[in-house]
Scaffold this active site. Structure first.
Site, PDB file in Angstrom:
ATOM      1  N   ALA A  64      18.023  -7.708 -31.456  1.00  0.00           N
ATOM      2  CA  ALA A  64      19.235  -8.774 -31.429  1.00  0.00           C
ATOM      3  C   ALA A  64      20.318  -7.784 -30.998  1.00  0.00           C
ATOM      4  CB  ALA A  64      19.325  -9.237 -33.002  1.00  0.00           C
TER       5      ALA A  64
ATOM      6  N   LEU B  80      14.289   3.121 -34.143  1.00  0.00           N
ATOM      7  CA  LEU B  80      15.658   2.593 -33.308  1.00  0.00           C
ATOM      8  C   LEU B  80      16.104   1.301 -33.909  1.00  0.00           C
ATOM      9  CD1 LEU B  80      14.667   3.454 -29.648  1.00  0.00           C
ATOM     10  CD2 LEU B  80      16.732   4.688 -31.237  1.00  0.00           C
TER      11      LEU B  80
ATOM     12  N   LYS C 150      12.278 -13.436 -38.282  1.00  0.00           N
ATOM     13  CA  LYS C 150      11.123 -13.060 -38.894  1.00  0.00           C
ATOM     14  C   LYS C 150      10.419 -14.297 -39.623  1.00  0.00           C
ATOM     15  CE  LYS C 150      11.339  -8.794 -37.823  1.00  0.00           C
ATOM     16  NZ  LYS C 150      10.351  -8.613 -36.455  1.00  0.00           N
TER      17      LYS C 150
ATOM     18  N   TYR D 196      20.561  -8.321 -42.934  1.00  0.00           N
ATOM     19  CA  TYR D 196      19.497  -8.543 -42.017  1.00  0.00           C
ATOM     20  C   TYR D 196      19.927  -9.745 -41.038  1.00  0.00           C
ATOM     21  CZ  TYR D 196      14.759  -7.706 -40.515  1.00  0.00           C
ATOM     22  OH  TYR D 196      13.670  -7.528 -39.850  1.00  0.00           O
TER      23      TYR D 196
ATOM     24  N   SER E  88       8.537   4.977 -33.361  1.00  0.00           N
ATOM     25  CA  SER E  88       8.302   3.580 -33.496  1.00  0.00           C
ATOM     26  C   SER E  88       6.890   3.132 -34.599  1.00  0.00           C
ATOM     27  CB  SER E  88       7.916   3.056 -32.260  1.00  0.00           C
ATOM     28  OG  SER E  88       8.938   3.077 -31.215  1.00  0.00           O
ATOM     29  N   ILE E  89       7.041   2.214 -35.035  1.00  0.00           N
ATOM     30  CA  ILE E  89       6.025   1.744 -36.003  1.00  0.00           C
ATOM     31  C   ILE E  89       4.650   1.561 -34.948  1.00  0.00           C
ATOM     32  CG2 ILE E  89       5.234  -0.337 -37.236  1.00  0.00           C
ATOM     33  CD1 ILE E  89       7.903  -0.441 -38.341  1.00  0.00           C
TER      34      ILE E  89
ATOM     35  N   VAL F 241       9.654  -8.874 -22.318  1.00  0.00           N
ATOM     36  CA  VAL F 241       8.780 -10.024 -22.754  1.00  0.00           C
ATOM     37  C   VAL F 241       9.575 -11.258 -22.546  1.00  0.00           C
ATOM     38  CG1 VAL F 241       7.150  -9.179 -24.662  1.00  0.00           C
ATOM     39  CG2 VAL F 241       9.720  -9.638 -25.076  1.00  0.00           C
TER      40      VAL F 241
ATOM     41  N   GLY G 247       5.387  -2.102 -27.978  1.00  0.00           N
ATOM     42  CA  GLY G 247       6.575  -1.929 -28.707  1.00  0.00           C
ATOM     43  C   GLY G 247       6.413  -0.486 -29.029  1.00  0.00           C
TER      44      GLY G 247
HETATM   45  N1  LIG Z   1      11.765  -0.218 -39.097  1.00  0.00           N
HETATM   46  C1  LIG Z   1      11.589  -1.009 -39.971  1.00  0.00           C
HETATM   47  O1  LIG Z   1      12.236  -0.702 -41.065  1.00  0.00           O
HETATM   48  C2  LIG Z   1      11.020  -2.469 -39.954  1.00  0.00           C
HETATM   49  C3  LIG Z   1      10.419  -2.959 -41.077  1.00  0.00           C
HETATM   50  C4  LIG Z   1       9.905  -4.334 -40.970  1.00  0.00           C
HETATM   51  C5  LIG Z   1       9.352  -4.599 -39.760  1.00  0.00           C
HETATM   52  N2  LIG Z   1      10.039  -3.875 -38.640  1.00  0.00           N
HETATM   53  C6  LIG Z   1       9.588  -4.390 -37.343  1.00  0.00           C
HETATM   54  O2  LIG Z   1       8.748  -3.527 -36.653  1.00  0.00           O
HETATM   55  C7  LIG Z   1       8.954  -3.963 -35.238  1.00  0.00           C
HETATM   56  C8  LIG Z   1       8.893  -2.499 -34.343  1.00  0.00           C
HETATM   57  O3  LIG Z   1      10.279  -1.970 -34.797  1.00  0.00           O
HETATM   58  P1  LIG Z   1      10.293  -0.284 -34.980  1.00  0.00           P
HETATM   59  O4  LIG Z   1      11.150  -0.521 -36.202  1.00  0.00           O
HETATM   60  O5  LIG Z   1       9.151   0.395 -34.823  1.00  0.00           O
HETATM   61  O6  LIG Z   1      11.468   0.050 -33.904  1.00  0.00           O
HETATM   62  P2  LIG Z   1      11.550   0.422 -32.405  1.00  0.00           P
HETATM   63  O7  LIG Z   1      12.945   0.086 -31.875  1.00  0.00           O
HETATM   64  O8  LIG Z   1      10.709   1.771 -32.135  1.00  0.00           O
HETATM   65  O9  LIG Z   1      10.620  -0.826 -31.647  1.00  0.00           O
HETATM   66  C9  LIG Z   1      10.952  -2.001 -31.124  1.00  0.00           C
HETATM   67  C10 LIG Z   1      10.413  -2.358 -29.866  1.00  0.00           C
HETATM   68  O10 LIG Z   1      10.884  -3.581 -29.412  1.00  0.00           O
HETATM   69  C11 LIG Z   1      10.886  -3.318 -27.876  1.00  0.00           C
HETATM   70  N3  LIG Z   1      11.555  -4.258 -27.303  1.00  0.00           N
HETATM   71  C12 LIG Z   1      12.864  -4.636 -27.467  1.00  0.00           C
HETATM   72  N4  LIG Z   1      13.235  -5.870 -26.524  1.00  0.00           N
HETATM   73  C13 LIG Z   1      12.075  -5.964 -25.741  1.00  0.00           C
HETATM   74  C14 LIG Z   1      11.817  -6.834 -24.543  1.00  0.00           C
HETATM   75  N5  LIG Z   1      12.667  -7.635 -24.143  1.00  0.00           N
HETATM   76  N6  LIG Z   1      10.452  -6.777 -24.132  1.00  0.00           N
HETATM   77  C15 LIG Z   1       9.568  -5.793 -24.560  1.00  0.00           C
HETATM   78  N7  LIG Z   1       9.791  -4.965 -25.424  1.00  0.00           N
HETATM   79  C16 LIG Z   1      10.910  -4.965 -26.121  1.00  0.00           C
HETATM   80  C17 LIG Z   1      11.650  -1.948 -27.766  1.00  0.00           C
HETATM   81  O11 LIG Z   1      11.392  -1.414 -26.372  1.00  0.00           O
HETATM   82  C18 LIG Z   1      11.070  -1.086 -28.766  1.00  0.00           C
HETATM   83  O12 LIG Z   1       9.700  -0.503 -28.506  1.00  0.00           O
HETATM   84  C19 LIG Z   1       9.962  -4.692 -34.952  1.00  0.00           C
HETATM   85  O13 LIG Z   1       9.538  -6.295 -34.729  1.00  0.00           O
HETATM   86  C20 LIG Z   1      10.819  -4.664 -36.279  1.00  0.00           C
HETATM   87  O14 LIG Z   1      11.673  -5.811 -36.399  1.00  0.00           O
HETATM   88  C21 LIG Z   1      10.573  -2.706 -38.590  1.00  0.00           C
END
Ligand SMILES: NC(=O)c1ccc[n+]([C@@H]2O[C@H](COP(=O)([O-])OP(=O)(O)OC[C@H]3O[C@@H](n4cnc5c(N)ncnc54)[C@H](O)[C@@H]3O)[C@@H](O)[C@H]2O)c1
Length: 275
Positions: free
Chosen positions: A103, A202, A170, A163, A19-20, A73, A13
């Protein structure tokens, strides 16, 4: 000696340096852990291979970043190939991070009541089911005392307008964490989720976190938003031996926002605006 010295794992991810997953991986590698990474596959016509390049720009220069391979995935054979690659480089692994969600923007913007059937299916497949698929494929290469963590958000516990369909994903993901924790407990594999407050990434921007930042700064007990570094440390905690004994848990890293039962200090702002 770093807390991840001698530990190996898979990070799913990372899209870029915001990215987190990257915040968590950086912390782990600084603490001595070795990581394998995946990137979203590039379209054949994208000769610049933008997805791969963005992740490679993060991992280059890190001796402990051991490989970078494509992963979608939605494709079980692709997931299996990633596990084969992981086993061939690391043998068994000690941690696996699932930090993946998607989404369609149109479905995120719509009221939940108008979510399309195809959009719902796609969002659920990538954002929730994928944790089951990845865990099932990885369980054979996870060591006896190992940990899986995924990323979730409070919008799965309570209604967070805006959301929308991702909140439903989630909620499913949170339930999946508890059921997988039960299934894999006898193997010594722990499964937890980290519920982060809003961060500009992103996926975060697509889910409308920009408008949430001010809310958290006013409502959360800490009176501020969280940082990438804090999420990095907390995610690493769930993947480390320091959280031995914790499984099936949703750990909130949100400045305490989820503990509030009223708008808290935001009321002062509203009252000041009214007077
Ligand atoms: N940013 C926030 O505020 C926040 C808060 C809570 C939870 N999250 C969650 O953290 C997680 C990481 O998100 P983020 O904020 O780091 O953004 P990010 O866009 O950097 O990461 C999302 C990742 O999902 C991957 N992805 C999407 N479709 C895919 C697929 N079909 N196959 C493989 N990989 C796929 C993307 O390539 C990307 O690396 C997510 O589950 C997001 O819901 C984010």
């Amino acid at each position: 000696m770093g807390q991840f010295e001698g530990k190996k794992g898979l990070i799913l991810g990372v899209a870029n340096d915001r990215s987190i997953a990257w915040a968590i991986a950086e912390f782990i590698m600084r603490e001595g852990g070795e990581c394998g990474f995946t990137h979203l596959p590039d379209a054949p016509e994208d000769l610049k291979r933008k997805n791969r390049r963005r992740v490679a720009q993060c991992t280059e220069g890190y001796e402990r970043a051991k490989f970078l391979v494509p992963l979608d995935v939605r494709d079980d054979s692709n997931i299996a190939a990633v596990m084969d690659q992981t086993a061939s480089v690391f043998g068994k692994i000690d941690f696996l991070l699932h930090s993946i969600a998607y989404a369609d923007r149109e479905d995120l913007k719509r009221d939940t009541v108008e979510t399309s059937r195809d959009g719902f299916r796609l969002a659920m497949e990538i954002s929730a089911y994928s944790l089951i698929a990845v865990t099932n494929a990885a369980k054979g290469i996870m060591s006896e005392r190992s940990a899986i963590a995924t990323m979730t958000y409070f919008g799965g516990e309570k209604c967070v307008p805006g959301y929308n369909v991702m909140g439903i994903c989630k909620a499913a993901l949170d339930a999946i964490v508890r059921y997988l924790a039960h299934d894999l407990g006898p193997r010594g594999i722990r499964v937890n989720a980290l519920s982060a407050g809003p961060l500009k990434t992103l996926a975060g921007s697509a889910a409308g976190v920009g408008s949430m930042l001010g809310l958290y700064a006013h409502m959360a007990p800490l009176g501020r938003n969280i940082t990438h570094e804090e999420v990095g440390k907390a995610g690493a905690f769930l993947l480390s031996d320091h959280s031995d004994g914790i499984t099936g848990e949703i750990l909130h890293i949100d400045g305490g926002y989820n503990a509030m039962g009223s708008p808290g200090r935001l009321l002062d702002v509203i009252h000041a605006a009214q007077s």
